[in-house]
Design a protein around this motif. Structure first.
Motif, PDB file in Angstrom:
ATOM      1  N   ASN A  93       0.805  -1.212   0.000  1.00 21.91           N
ATOM      2  CA  ASN A  93       0.000   0.000   0.000  1.00 21.91           C
ATOM      3  C   ASN A  93       0.840   1.265   0.000  1.00 21.91           C
ATOM      4  OD1 ASN A  93      -2.564  -1.104  -0.252  1.00 21.91           O
ATOM      5  ND2 ASN A  93      -2.655  -1.589   1.913  1.00 21.91           N
ATOM      6  N   ALA A  94       2.034   1.212   0.571  1.00 24.87           N
ATOM      7  CA  ALA A  94       2.912   2.394   0.520  1.00 24.87           C
ATOM      8  C   ALA A  94       3.254   2.696  -0.938  1.00 24.87           C
ATOM      9  CB  ALA A  94       4.183   2.149   1.334  1.00 24.87           C
ATOM     10  N   GLU A  95       3.467   1.653  -1.715  1.00 29.09           N
ATOM     11  CA  GLU A  95       3.795   1.864  -3.133  1.00 29.09           C
ATOM     12  C   GLU A  95       2.602   2.424  -3.895  1.00 29.09           C
ATOM     13  OE1 GLU A  95       5.256  -1.977  -4.392  1.00 29.09           O
ATOM     14  OE2 GLU A  95       7.074  -1.730  -3.173  1.00 29.09           O
ATOM     15  N   LYS A  96       1.448   1.857  -3.591  1.00 28.00           N
ATOM     16  CA  LYS A  96       0.234   2.309  -4.288  1.00 28.00           C
ATOM     17  C   LYS A  96      -0.057   3.779  -3.943  1.00 28.00           C
ATOM     18  CE  LYS A  96      -4.644   1.093  -4.603  1.00 28.00           C
ATOM     19  NZ  LYS A  96      -5.727   0.349  -3.960  1.00 28.00           N
ATOM     20  N   ALA A  97       0.027   4.109  -2.652  1.00 26.16           N
ATOM     21  CA  ALA A  97      -0.257   5.488  -2.224  1.00 26.16           C
ATOM     22  C   ALA A  97       0.755   6.452  -2.841  1.00 26.16           C
ATOM     23  CB  ALA A  97      -0.228   5.581  -0.696  1.00 26.16           C
ATOM     24  N   SER A  98       2.019   6.050  -2.882  1.00 27.71           N
ATOM     25  CA  SER A  98       3.061   6.927  -3.447  1.00 27.71           C
ATOM     26  C   SER A  98       2.783   7.207  -4.915  1.00 27.71           C
ATOM     27  CB  SER A  98       4.441   6.273  -3.355  1.00 27.71           C
ATOM     28  OG  SER A  98       4.835   6.220  -2.022  1.00 27.71           O
ATOM     29  N   TYR A  99       2.331   6.197  -5.619  1.00 24.80           N
ATOM     30  CA  TYR A  99       2.074   6.350  -7.045  1.00 24.80           C
ATOM     31  C   TYR A  99       1.033   7.462  -7.279  1.00 24.80           C
ATOM     32  CZ  TYR A  99       0.261   5.403 -11.687  1.00 24.80           C
ATOM     33  OH  TYR A  99      -0.175   5.554 -12.971  1.00 24.80           O
ATOM     34  N   PHE A 100      -0.093   7.394  -6.552  1.00 24.28           N
ATOM     35  CA  PHE A 100      -1.143   8.400  -6.743  1.00 24.28           C
ATOM     36  C   PHE A 100      -0.705   9.774  -6.225  1.00 24.28           C
ATOM     37  CE2 PHE A 100      -3.732   4.468  -6.733  1.00 24.28           C
ATOM     38  CZ  PHE A 100      -4.212   4.590  -8.027  1.00 24.28           C
ATOM     39  N   ALA A 101      -0.051   9.775  -5.081  1.00 28.94           N
ATOM     40  CA  ALA A 101       0.363  11.050  -4.475  1.00 28.94           C
ATOM     41  C   ALA A 101       1.371  11.758  -5.385  1.00 28.94           C
ATOM     42  CB  ALA A 101       0.973  10.786  -3.106  1.00 28.94           C
ATOM     43  N   ASN A 102       2.294  11.006  -5.962  1.00 31.69           N
ATOM     44  CA  ASN A 102       3.328  11.626  -6.798  1.00 31.69           C
ATOM     45  C   ASN A 102       2.745  12.243  -8.059  1.00 31.69           C
ATOM     46  OD1 ASN A 102       5.422  11.205  -5.058  1.00 31.69           O
ATOM     47  ND2 ASN A 102       5.935   9.191  -5.889  1.00 31.69           N
ATOM     48  N   LYS A 103       1.670  11.647  -8.556  1.00 31.83           N
ATOM     49  CA  LYS A 103       1.040  12.224  -9.754  1.00 31.83           C
ATOM     50  C   LYS A 103       0.595  13.664  -9.477  1.00 31.83           C
ATOM     51  CE  LYS A 103      -2.069   9.792 -12.225  1.00 31.83           C
ATOM     52  NZ  LYS A 103      -2.838   8.628 -12.709  1.00 31.83           N
ATOM     53  N   THR A 104      -0.081  13.859  -8.333  1.00 32.46           N
ATOM     54  CA  THR A 104      -0.534  15.218  -7.977  1.00 32.46           C
ATOM     55  C   THR A 104       0.664  16.118  -7.679  1.00 32.46           C
ATOM     56  OG1 THR A 104      -2.589  14.341  -7.071  1.00 32.46           O
ATOM     57  CG2 THR A 104      -1.980  16.554  -6.384  1.00 32.46           C
ATOM     58  N   LEU A 105       1.632  15.573  -6.937  1.00 27.70           N
ATOM     59  CA  LEU A 105       2.784  16.407  -6.565  1.00 27.70           C
ATOM     60  C   LEU A 105       3.507  16.926  -7.816  1.00 27.70           C
ATOM     61  CD1 LEU A 105       4.584  17.553  -4.281  1.00 27.70           C
ATOM     62  CD2 LEU A 105       5.989  15.493  -4.507  1.00 27.70           C
ATOM     63  N   ARG A 106       3.729  16.056  -8.803  1.00 24.15           N
ATOM     64  CA  ARG A 106       4.441  16.493 -10.027  1.00 24.15           C
ATOM     65  C   ARG A 106       3.671  17.623 -10.718  1.00 24.15           C
ATOM     66  NH1 ARG A 106       7.847  14.732  -7.654  1.00 24.15           N
ATOM     67  NH2 ARG A 106       8.422  12.537  -7.576  1.00 24.15           N
ATOM     68  N   LYS A 107       2.365  17.459 -10.754  1.00 23.48           N
ATOM     69  CA  LYS A 107       1.529  18.469 -11.400  1.00 23.48           C
ATOM     70  C   LYS A 107       1.676  19.822 -10.682  1.00 23.48           C
ATOM     71  CE  LYS A 107      -3.345  18.663 -12.779  1.00 23.48           C
ATOM     72  NZ  LYS A 107      -4.610  17.928 -12.621  1.00 23.48           N
ATOM     73  N   VAL A 108       1.645  19.767  -9.347  1.00 18.71           N
ATOM     74  CA  VAL A 108       1.747  20.992  -8.548  1.00 18.71           C
ATOM     75  C   VAL A 108       3.122  21.638  -8.746  1.00 18.71           C
ATOM     76  CG1 VAL A 108       1.807  21.884  -6.167  1.00 18.71           C
ATOM     77  CG2 VAL A 108       0.061  20.219  -6.834  1.00 18.71           C
ATOM     78  N   GLN A 109       4.155  20.796  -8.727  1.00 21.32           N
ATOM     79  CA  GLN A 109       5.521  21.322  -8.888  1.00 21.32           C
ATOM     80  C   GLN A 109       5.668  22.042 -10.222  1.00 21.32           C
ATOM     81  OE1 GLN A 109       7.584  17.618  -8.162  1.00 21.32           O
ATOM     82  NE2 GLN A 109       8.255  18.286  -6.133  1.00 21.32           N
ATOM     83  N   LYS A 110       5.078  21.464 -11.239  1.00 17.88           N
ATOM     84  CA  LYS A 110       5.144  22.062 -12.580  1.00 17.88           C
ATOM     85  C   LYS A 110       4.411  23.411 -12.580  1.00 17.88           C
ATOM     86  CE  LYS A 110       4.400  20.499 -17.245  1.00 17.88           C
ATOM     87  NZ  LYS A 110       3.732  19.504 -18.060  1.00 17.88           N
ATOM     88  N   LYS A 111       3.229  23.424 -11.954  1.00 12.96           N
ATOM     89  CA  LYS A 111       2.417  24.650 -11.926  1.00 12.96           C
ATOM     90  C   LYS A 111       3.148  25.801 -11.252  1.00 12.96           C
ATOM     91  CE  LYS A 111      -1.578  23.343 -13.721  1.00 12.96           C
ATOM     92  NZ  LYS A 111      -2.144  23.968 -14.923  1.00 12.96           N
ATOM     93  N   VAL A 112       3.834  25.487 -10.127  1.00 19.54           N
ATOM     94  CA  VAL A 112       4.470  26.601  -9.398  1.00 19.54           C
ATOM     95  C   VAL A 112       5.816  26.988 -10.011  1.00 19.54           C
ATOM     96  CG1 VAL A 112       3.303  26.137  -7.190  1.00 19.54           C
ATOM     97  CG2 VAL A 112       5.561  25.168  -7.582  1.00 19.54           C
ATOM     98  N   GLY A 113       6.296  26.185 -10.963  1.00 21.17           N
ATOM     99  CA  GLY A 113       7.513  26.579 -11.682  1.00 21.17           C
ATOM    100  C   GLY A 113       8.781  25.852 -11.288  1.00 21.17           C
ATOM    101  N   PHE A 114       8.663  24.671 -10.690  1.00 20.60           N
ATOM    102  CA  PHE A 114       9.872  23.884 -10.401  1.00 20.60           C
ATOM    103  C   PHE A 114      10.245  23.103 -11.656  1.00 20.60           C
ATOM    104  CE2 PHE A 114       8.615  23.352  -5.609  1.00 20.60           C
ATOM    105  CZ  PHE A 114       8.797  24.707  -5.431  1.00 20.60           C
TER     106      PHE A 114
END
Ligand code: TYM
Length: 334
Positions: free
Chosen positions: A308-329
């Motif tokens: 479940n740690a792997e599954k949760a990381s997979y979904f969480a990272n999708k949102t995180l990458r999107k946010v990072q891109k939006k703010v300009g990282f």
């Protein structure tokens, strides 16, 4: 939406033992709603260190909490149960959201005010920004629904404000979540001071029923529950002790307040307290038995934690990458 279902998200701190307040206010609803939604149930061990913890104890309690989720009826094959600290995206998103949350908003949080009064020697920055980490938990999973007790409502409202603020700057990044607060059991009160919430950190053990309390302890604590000098079993603002017992009984049996008042018409507080104690015992004992069996099965619990740690990381990272891109990282160069 995930796999054609709306997303449900919730968590509990792995501090102390759970009370029937945690169970009736949250965990029971998680179980009831879990078929309808795509669910993530997290063990909030990062939130727990806002108050000093013994490391060995904290580790043990996180595992016990995850095991208790399963014992209470959450199926780990169909739902994602995991430790917050196993998914670094929580802390990373929390940092970003800190920069979109105002000091004024955080200083209005009642939990912060209560906890800083209680731990005056350790008013750390984590205690202050605690609701931002909670917002990150929820928003990382694009959650639609968050079942909690009423004490978490203010944090949910802040989460919605942060999500809407972020979306208004960067477009539709986050799903704006709704709190799910059950009709009964939303606020279980102390058995000793029924104007106060039942809490596992209460100094008086007679004030709460733990999910792991045995039958004798449960009956004894209900017998000692503070009521009033009248004799009638009626739900009323002027009878907080009796009303709390009615709430507990209603939540465990599914009966309405009117049905309960009728059932105990002409009976005394002693009979009523005993009935509440027995009903709560009937709810808790099977959970305790499943917990004891699961605890023996170390490999099984380990595999749930790993997968479940792997599954949760997979979904969480999708949102995180999107946010990072939006703010300009900048993206990683591979
Ligand atoms: P926590 O660990 O204090 O409580 C866990 C859940 O139990 C509910 N609860 C109660 N409900 C009714 N009556 C009571 N006396 C009672 N006491 C506790 C709480 O409302 C909660 O639903 N910040 C959260 C944990 C958290 C979280 C999250 C929750 C961290 N990240 C993301 C939802 C989504 C907390 O401290 O709950």
């Amino acid at each position: 939406m995930l796999n054609g279902k709306k997303v449900l998200y919730s968590g509990m701190q792995s501090t102390g033992n759970l009370t029937i307040g945690n169970y009736l206010g949250a965990l029971k609803n998680w179980v009831n709603l879990s078929d309808e939604y795509e669910c993530f149930f997290m063990v909030a061990n990062e939130h727990s260190i806002t108050v000093r913890q013994d490391p060995a104890e904290l580790r043990k309690r996180a595992r016990a909490l995850l095991t208790l989720y399963i014992a209470a009826g959450i199926d780990p094959e169909k739902n994602c149960l995991y430790y917050q600290s196993h998914v670094p995206a929580h802390a990373e998103l929390a940092w970003i959201l800190n920069c979109y949350t105002y000091m004024g908003e955080l200083s209005r949080m009642t939990q912060y005010k209560d906890k800083s009064a209680k731990h005056a020697d350790n008013i750390n920055a984590g205690l202050f920004t605690y609701p931002v980490l909670m917002a990150a938990d929820i928003l990382l999973f694009q959650s639609d629904v968050v079942p909690v007790g009423i004490d978490q409502k203010q944090h949910l409202e802040l989460t919605r404000d942060i999500a809407m603020r972020f979306n208004s700057i960067y477009g539709d990044v986050f799903t704006v979540p709704e709190a799910y607060i059950g009709e009964v059991g939303r606020r279980i009160m102390s058995l000793q001071e029924p104007e106060k919430k039942m809490s596992k950190s209460d100094e008086n053990p007679n004030a709460y029923i733990l999910m792991m309390d045995d039958k004798d302890t449960i009956i004894r604590k209900f017998k000692r529950a503070v009521t009033d000098s009248e004799t009638c079993i009626k739900y009323s603002e002027s009878k907080p002790g009796v009303s709390n017992l009615i709430d507990i009984y209603a939540s465990c049996t599914g009966k309405s307040t009117a049905e309960i008042e009728k059932e105990f018409e002409g009976k005394g507080y002693g009979d009523f307290k005993l009935a509440v104690g027995e009903t709560v015992t009937d709810v808790l004992v099977p959970i305790q038995q499943r917990f004891a069996d699961l605890e023996k099965n170390k490999d099984y619990i380990d595999s749930v934690i790993k997968n479940n740690a792997e599954k949760a990381s997979y979904f969480a990272n999708k949102t995180l990458r999107k946010v990072q891109k939006k703010v300009g990282f900048p993206e990683l160069i591979r």
